[in-house]
Scaffold this motif. Structure first.
Motif, PDB file in Angstrom:
ATOM      1  N   GLY A 140       0.783  -1.107   0.101  1.00 35.69           N
ATOM      2  CA  GLY A 140      -0.001   0.214  -0.022  1.00 35.69           C
ATOM      3  C   GLY A 140       0.899   1.324   0.019  1.00 35.69           C
ATOM      4  O   GLY A 140       0.373   2.215  -0.271  1.00 35.69           O
ATOM      5  N   GLY A 141       1.964   1.043   0.228  1.00 29.22           N
ATOM      6  CA  GLY A 141       3.200   2.179   0.079  1.00 29.22           C
ATOM      7  C   GLY A 141       3.457   2.547  -1.181  1.00 29.22           C
ATOM      8  O   GLY A 141       3.009   1.762  -2.215  1.00 29.22           O
ATOM      9  N   ALA A 142       3.901   3.738  -1.356  1.00 26.07           N
ATOM     10  CA  ALA A 142       4.196   4.580  -2.614  1.00 26.07           C
ATOM     11  C   ALA A 142       4.892   3.294  -3.741  1.00 26.07           C
ATOM     12  O   ALA A 142       4.530   3.297  -4.772  1.00 26.07           O
ATOM     13  CB  ALA A 142       4.936   5.662  -2.588  1.00 26.07           C
ATOM     14  N   ALA A 196      -2.542  -8.923  -7.073  1.00 25.91           N
ATOM     15  CA  ALA A 196      -1.882  -8.004  -6.070  1.00 25.91           C
ATOM     16  C   ALA A 196      -2.042  -9.002  -4.619  1.00 25.91           C
ATOM     17  O   ALA A 196      -2.897  -9.587  -4.475  1.00 25.91           O
ATOM     18  CB  ALA A 196      -2.543  -7.061  -5.846  1.00 25.91           C
ATOM     19  N   ALA A 197      -0.873  -8.962  -3.822  1.00 27.08           N
ATOM     20  CA  ALA A 197      -0.937  -9.709  -2.689  1.00 27.08           C
ATOM     21  C   ALA A 197      -0.343  -8.886  -1.488  1.00 27.08           C
ATOM     22  O   ALA A 197       0.419  -8.071  -1.551  1.00 27.08           O
ATOM     23  CB  ALA A 197      -0.176 -10.968  -2.800  1.00 27.08           C
ATOM     24  N   HIS A 198      -1.169  -9.082  -0.312  1.00 20.66           N
ATOM     25  CA  HIS A 198      -1.008  -8.115   0.756  1.00 20.66           C
ATOM     26  C   HIS A 198      -1.031  -8.965   2.194  1.00 20.66           C
ATOM     27  O   HIS A 198      -2.084  -9.532   2.173  1.00 20.66           O
ATOM     28  CB  HIS A 198      -1.867  -6.677   0.710  1.00 20.66           C
ATOM     29  CG  HIS A 198      -1.603  -6.307   1.901  1.00 20.66           C
ATOM     30  ND1 HIS A 198      -0.799  -5.151   2.093  1.00 20.66           N
ATOM     31  CD2 HIS A 198      -2.218  -6.120   3.336  1.00 20.66           C
ATOM     32  CE1 HIS A 198      -0.798  -4.715   3.292  1.00 20.66           C
ATOM     33  NE2 HIS A 198      -1.817  -5.124   3.884  1.00 20.66           N
ATOM     34  N   ASP A 257      10.441  -8.104  15.215  1.00 21.64           N
ATOM     35  CA  ASP A 257      11.550  -7.687  14.539  1.00 21.64           C
ATOM     36  C   ASP A 257      11.347  -7.666  12.854  1.00 21.64           C
ATOM     37  O   ASP A 257      10.619  -8.595  12.433  1.00 21.64           O
ATOM     38  CB  ASP A 257      12.889  -8.045  14.705  1.00 21.64           C
ATOM     39  CG  ASP A 257      13.093  -9.470  14.290  1.00 21.64           C
ATOM     40  OD1 ASP A 257      13.774  -9.559  13.281  1.00 21.64           O
ATOM     41  OD2 ASP A 257      12.456 -10.486  14.947  1.00 21.64           O
ATOM     42  N   GLU A 258      11.876  -6.572  12.223  1.00 21.42           N
ATOM     43  CA  GLU A 258      11.837  -6.442  10.929  1.00 21.42           C
ATOM     44  C   GLU A 258      12.147  -7.640  10.240  1.00 21.42           C
ATOM     45  O   GLU A 258      11.387  -8.042   9.096  1.00 21.42           O
ATOM     46  CB  GLU A 258      12.666  -5.314  10.616  1.00 21.42           C
ATOM     47  CG  GLU A 258      12.330  -4.580   9.077  1.00 21.42           C
ATOM     48  CD  GLU A 258      10.716  -4.227   9.002  1.00 21.42           C
ATOM     49  OE1 GLU A 258      10.075  -4.161   7.731  1.00 21.42           O
ATOM     50  OE2 GLU A 258      10.365  -3.832  10.093  1.00 21.42           O
ATOM     51  N   ASP A 259      13.324  -8.282  10.338  1.00 28.37           N
ATOM     52  CA  ASP A 259      13.545  -9.586   9.545  1.00 28.37           C
ATOM     53  C   ASP A 259      12.622 -10.681   9.725  1.00 28.37           C
ATOM     54  O   ASP A 259      12.485 -11.153   8.844  1.00 28.37           O
ATOM     55  CB  ASP A 259      15.044 -10.130  10.271  1.00 28.37           C
ATOM     56  CG  ASP A 259      16.213  -9.499   9.748  1.00 28.37           C
ATOM     57  OD1 ASP A 259      15.931  -8.962   8.552  1.00 28.37           O
ATOM     58  OD2 ASP A 259      17.127  -9.635  10.132  1.00 28.37           O
ATOM     59  N   LEU A 299       8.627  -7.148  -6.210  1.00 27.96           N
ATOM     60  CA  LEU A 299       8.610  -6.362  -5.260  1.00 27.96           C
ATOM     61  C   LEU A 299       8.910  -5.091  -5.628  1.00 27.96           C
ATOM     62  O   LEU A 299       9.879  -4.873  -6.523  1.00 27.96           O
ATOM     63  CB  LEU A 299       9.541  -6.955  -4.014  1.00 27.96           C
ATOM     64  CG  LEU A 299       9.124  -8.344  -3.547  1.00 27.96           C
ATOM     65  CD1 LEU A 299      10.224  -8.720  -2.489  1.00 27.96           C
ATOM     66  CD2 LEU A 299       7.917  -8.402  -2.990  1.00 27.96           C
ATOM     67  N   GLY A 300       8.750  -3.958  -4.865  1.00 26.09           N
ATOM     68  CA  GLY A 300       8.990  -2.670  -5.097  1.00 26.09           C
ATOM     69  C   GLY A 300      10.091  -1.924  -4.275  1.00 26.09           C
ATOM     70  O   GLY A 300      10.123  -1.030  -4.002  1.00 26.09           O
ATOM     71  N   HIS A 301      11.305  -2.846  -4.428  1.00 25.50           N
ATOM     72  CA  HIS A 301      12.582  -2.150  -3.949  1.00 25.50           C
ATOM     73  C   HIS A 301      12.985  -0.994  -4.659  1.00 25.50           C
ATOM     74  O   HIS A 301      13.162  -1.305  -5.971  1.00 25.50           O
ATOM     75  CB  HIS A 301      13.493  -3.074  -3.498  1.00 25.50           C
ATOM     76  CG  HIS A 301      13.173  -4.167  -2.279  1.00 25.50           C
ATOM     77  ND1 HIS A 301      12.633  -5.395  -2.445  1.00 25.50           N
ATOM     78  CD2 HIS A 301      13.301  -4.068  -0.975  1.00 25.50           C
ATOM     79  CE1 HIS A 301      12.550  -5.955  -1.411  1.00 25.50           C
ATOM     80  NE2 HIS A 301      12.799  -5.183  -0.212  1.00 25.50           N
TER      81      HIS A 301
END
Ligand SMILES: Nc1ncnc2c1ncn2[C@@H]1O[C@H](COP(=O)(O)OP(=O)(O)OP(=O)(O)O)[C@@H](O)[C@H]1O
Length: 363
Positions: free
Chosen positions: A58-60, A87-89, A129-131, A155-157
């Motif tokens: 959902g981020g830019a 689209a997968a969330h 944690d983020e990991d 992915l949107g990196h």
């Protein structure tokens, strides 16, 4: 240990293949230029006729990726083409209503774009944690992709993510692979590839082009990801570096790219080294070698670890070097030790045996 409970996956389906009603690309606007940049990084001919699962927070960044892929596919491919975009969330559920809002937003966006939406809820501990979050996400995306027979997870990196990752690796301690940054493509299994087509595009450009077409996105109210060191790199270090070296980000991106090129040369030499030094696959035994450079042998060892699915997180350069020294040692050196992650190393007369029995036994 975090406590996670999966709810039943909710699946919203639409007819496939997609049929979009968006206007044709004109070459003179910034959104069109953005789509062209994506298609240069990842040609539509490679993915347009197969299944693609787009991980969308959902981020830019991932909103822009999803919309651009949908437009590229509908404008560059004939209707009869059998591919699809989904689209997968994954709702991590750690920011309460805001997390639910992100999920609802991606569902609506998928609806507007005319693509399927796959989602799952995780009842998570806010201190996860983020990991771990990233691992849950990847496992969700991979499972969904395998279930529906997709060939890619996208992915949107962005370029900024890449630079932050390189710096993070550098400060934490890394070898050549870590300095090469985020891989544009990586295998996730036999017929599934992870791809990141936005690695040459900056976060700032993504927001500008979304604004230019009036496409909304969700902003994380904390403007922070969960890793305080990465936040420090993003919000403090990089702006400071930029104030003294205005072109530093481009310079770092170029350095990472050339590191990646060197890396691919080393990888092919490492492949060759494995062909010549693998004595047996089970148990995995590698022949002694006192003449090959450490960077090639270490790259071969890292390939083996990845292929075998052995834990690598705790392996530092010192551990790889220790293994290299064992392979490089004289044939009468007999020694036994264990690598972090539970792989036993036994230096025998003709070579070095890598044994995962302890790892398999651990819970
Ligand atoms: N909750 C999620 N569900 C599905 N995919 C996700 C989710 N969060 C992130 N991703 C995917 O992983 C990529 C990288 O994650 P990261 O946490 O860096 O992104 P983000 O800053 O949250 O969002 P974005 O990249 O969409 O602006 C995202 O671009 C997106 O493709």
């Amino acid at each position: 240990m975090c406590n996670l409970v999966h709810s039943t996956a909710r699946v919203f389906t639409h007819a496939l293949p997609i049929d979009l009603m968006t206007p044709p690309l004109s070459e003179d606007d910034s959104w069109a230029a953005f789509c062209v940049a994506i298609s240069r990084a990842w040609a539509v001919s490679r993915w347009g006729s197969v299944g693609v699962v787009v991980g969308c927070s959902g981020g830019a960044d991932s909103v822009a990726l999803l919309r651009a892929l949908c437009e590229l596919r509908s404008h560059r491919l004939p209707d009869a083409c059998q591919g699809f975009i989904v689209a997968a969330h994954l709702n991590h559920g750690i920011r309460g209503d805001e997390s639910d809002g992100d999920q609802a937003f991606v569902r609506e966006l998928a609806d507007e774009l005319g693509v399927d939406f796959l989602t799952d809820n995780v009842v998570g501990d806010p201190s996860t944690d983020e990991d771990s979050l990233r691992r849950f996400r990847m496992s969700f995306l991979r499972q969904q992709a395998e279930r529906i027979g997709a060939r890619y997870v996208a992915l949107g990196h962005t370029a900024d993510d890449n630079i932050e990752t390189v710096l993070h690796h550098l400060f934490r301690g890394t070898g050549p692979a870590g300095l090469a940054g985020i891989a544009p493509h990586r295998s996730l299994g036999q017929d599934l590839v992870l791809t990141r087509p936005m690695l040459s595009i900056t976060r700032r450009v993504v927001r500008e082009v979304l604004d230019s077409v009036g496409q909304r996105w969700r902003e994380d109210s904390s403007n922070q990801n969960g890793d305080y060191r990465r936040n420090w790199i993003r919000h403090e270090l990089i702006p400071l570096v930029r104030s003294k070296y205005p072109d530093a980000e481009n310079a770092m991106a170029r350095a990472a790219r050339s590191q990646r090129e060197w890396r691919s040369v080393i990888d092919s030499l490492a492949d060759d080294w494995r062909d010549r030094h693998l004595i047996s696959a089970d148990p995995l035994e590698l022949g002694r070698d006192a003449s090959t450079d450490s960077c090639i042998v270490i790259a071969a060892l890292q390939q083996i670890w990845t292929e075998q699915g052995w834990p690598q997180r705790a392996m530092t350069m010192r551990h790889w070097q220790q293994l290299y020294n064992s392979i490089n040692a004289a044939s009468d050196t007999v020694d036994r030790y264990q690598m972090p992650g539970g792989i036993d190393v036994c230096c025998a007369e003709r070579g070095v045996v890598l044994d995962a029995t302890s790892l398999r036994r651990s819970p």
